[in-house]
Design an enzyme around this catalytic site. Structure first.
Site, PDB file in Angstrom:
ATOM      1  N   ARG A 212       0.845  -1.184   0.000  1.00 22.38           N
ATOM      2  CA  ARG A 212       0.000   0.000   0.000  1.00 22.38           C
ATOM      3  C   ARG A 212       0.883   1.237   0.000  1.00 22.38           C
ATOM      4  NH1 ARG A 212      -3.536  -2.920  -1.230  1.00 22.38           N
ATOM      5  NH2 ARG A 212      -5.662  -3.069  -0.406  1.00 22.38           N
ATOM      6  N   GLU A 241      -4.557   7.231  -5.023  1.00 23.50           N
ATOM      7  CA  GLU A 241      -4.838   6.481  -6.266  1.00 23.50           C
ATOM      8  C   GLU A 241      -6.202   6.893  -6.810  1.00 23.50           C
ATOM      9  OE1 GLU A 241      -4.394   2.290  -5.434  1.00 23.50           O
ATOM     10  OE2 GLU A 241      -2.286   2.520  -4.901  1.00 23.50           O
ATOM     11  N   HIS A 260      -1.628  -0.292  -9.471  1.00 25.36           N
ATOM     12  CA  HIS A 260      -2.229  -1.185  -8.461  1.00 25.36           C
ATOM     13  C   HIS A 260      -2.786  -2.450  -9.126  1.00 25.36           C
ATOM     14  CE1 HIS A 260      -4.163  -1.249  -4.200  1.00 25.36           C
ATOM     15  NE2 HIS A 260      -3.941  -2.485  -4.631  1.00 25.36           N
TER      16      HIS A 260
HETATM   17  C1  DGY Z   1      -5.998  -6.259  -2.203  1.00 29.74           C
HETATM   18  O1  DGY Z   1      -6.835  -7.139  -2.416  1.00 29.74           O
HETATM   19  O2  DGY Z   1      -5.933  -5.639  -1.145  1.00 29.74           O
HETATM   20  C2  DGY Z   1      -5.022  -5.982  -3.272  1.00 29.74           C
HETATM   21  O3  DGY Z   1      -4.371  -4.762  -3.077  1.00 29.74           O
HETATM   22  C3  DGY Z   1      -5.679  -6.035  -4.644  1.00 29.74           C
HETATM   23  O4  DGY Z   1      -4.654  -6.089  -5.584  1.00 29.74           O
END
Ligand code: DGY
Length: 299
Positions: A212, A241, A260
């Site tokens: 993240r 994002e 992402h």
């Molecule tokens: C999640 O599921 O948290 C991931 O970041 C998706 O790619």
């Protein structure tokens, strides 16, 4: 049943409006579920997110209201580790930069193969530091072992995994040629790799983040990359994002960026959707969700 078909993201006011009178919400990581939304939808009985990360959701606020939250762990482990390793290789060997160079017509006789032409960094035999040795971190370690890398790891809770040397976060940053981030974003991990921690990284190291954005200080990282202290970075996730065009990381040729897409394979996304649906159906039937982030609500 209300289904948002797009195009684009559902704005917060739209989500509130769509949820009026609904029992539950099946959402994506782009949907913010906060106290304001929960106050506006007092009848909400469950939330099922098609994601493993739940930092877009105020879990404590859900738990206080006795609302279970479902997520989709497990099914995206290998896919996300593949993305992280792809970014590691691409950043180490400057693949997107080289691709742009060729397409832009710069590969000419005056600017051709030479001993120092597009030299990068060896992955084989290098040391990889894994920040967060959960399932995805361990999958990353398996890939690294296949490339003959030495693997160090740091994890908040003590953990022992064969073939991986557990160290402090500081030691990991000092010793690693490559650092890959795999912790969840939570209050304890926000800004975990701040300017001070980035300054500890080995000169010429490469940072990969598929976890993240809020975990890494983007401005400090951009400074370290622009000055050449760090060789490169592979970044799939951003503090904001979609990433704003003026994010300094986007201006750097030694940064490989993706939008992402850690879990973005057709099969994995189908599995995530199935899990989110199974969680929602269980909740609608008055049963416990098979994958519940806050199971204490059932006690
Ligand atoms: C999640 O599921 O948290 C991931 O970041 C998706 O790619």
């Amino acid at each position: 049943m209300n289904v948002w078909m797009g195009p684009g993201l559902l704005p917060p006011a739209g989500l509130r409006a769509e949820l009026a009178g609904c029992q539950g919400l099946v959402c994506l990581l782009t949907d913010r579920v906060d106290r304001a939304l929960l106050d506006a939808v007092p009848g909400l009985e469950f939330v099922s997110s098609m994601s493993v990360g739940v930092d877009h959701i105020d879990v404590q606020a859900l738990s206080e209201r006795g609302i279970p939250l479902g997520n989709t762990p497990g099914v995206l482990v290998d896919t996300t580790a593949d993305t992280a390793f792809a970014l590691l290789l691409a950043a180490a060997r400057r693949v997107p930069e080289a691709d742009r160079f060729v397409r832009d017509g710069n590969w000419t006789a005056a600017n051709a193969w030479a001993p120092g032409f597009f030299t990068g960094k060896d992955v084989s035999g290098a040391t990889l530091g894994i920040v967060g040795l959960g399932q995805i971190g361990q999958a990353m370690a398996r890939r690294a072992a296949g490339f003959g890398m030495q693997v160090l790891a740091w994890n908040r809770a003590p953990r022992q995994v064969a073939g991986i040397e557990m160290v402090t976060l500081e030691e990991l940053l000092l010793r690693s040629d490559f650092v890959s981030v795999h912790v969840a974003l939570a209050p304890a991990t926000r800004n975990l790799l701040d300017a001070g921690k980035i300054a500890l990284m080995k000169p010429g190291a490469v940072l990969v983040n598929t976890a993240r954005g809020g975990i890494v200080d983007e401005l400090a990282l951009a400074d370290a990359l622009a000055s050449g202290r760090l060789a490169a970075a592979g970044i799939d996730v951003f503090e904001r994002e979609p990433v704003p065009a003026d994010n300094p990381l986007l201006a750097l040729p030694n940064v490989v960026v993706t939008p992402h897409i850690g879990s973005a394979t057709t099969l994995t996304r189908a599995r995530m959707a199935d899990m989110a649906a199974v969680n929602a159906i269980a909740a609608l039937q008055g049963q416990a969700m098979p994958c519940c982030v806050n199971p204490e609500v059932y006690r």
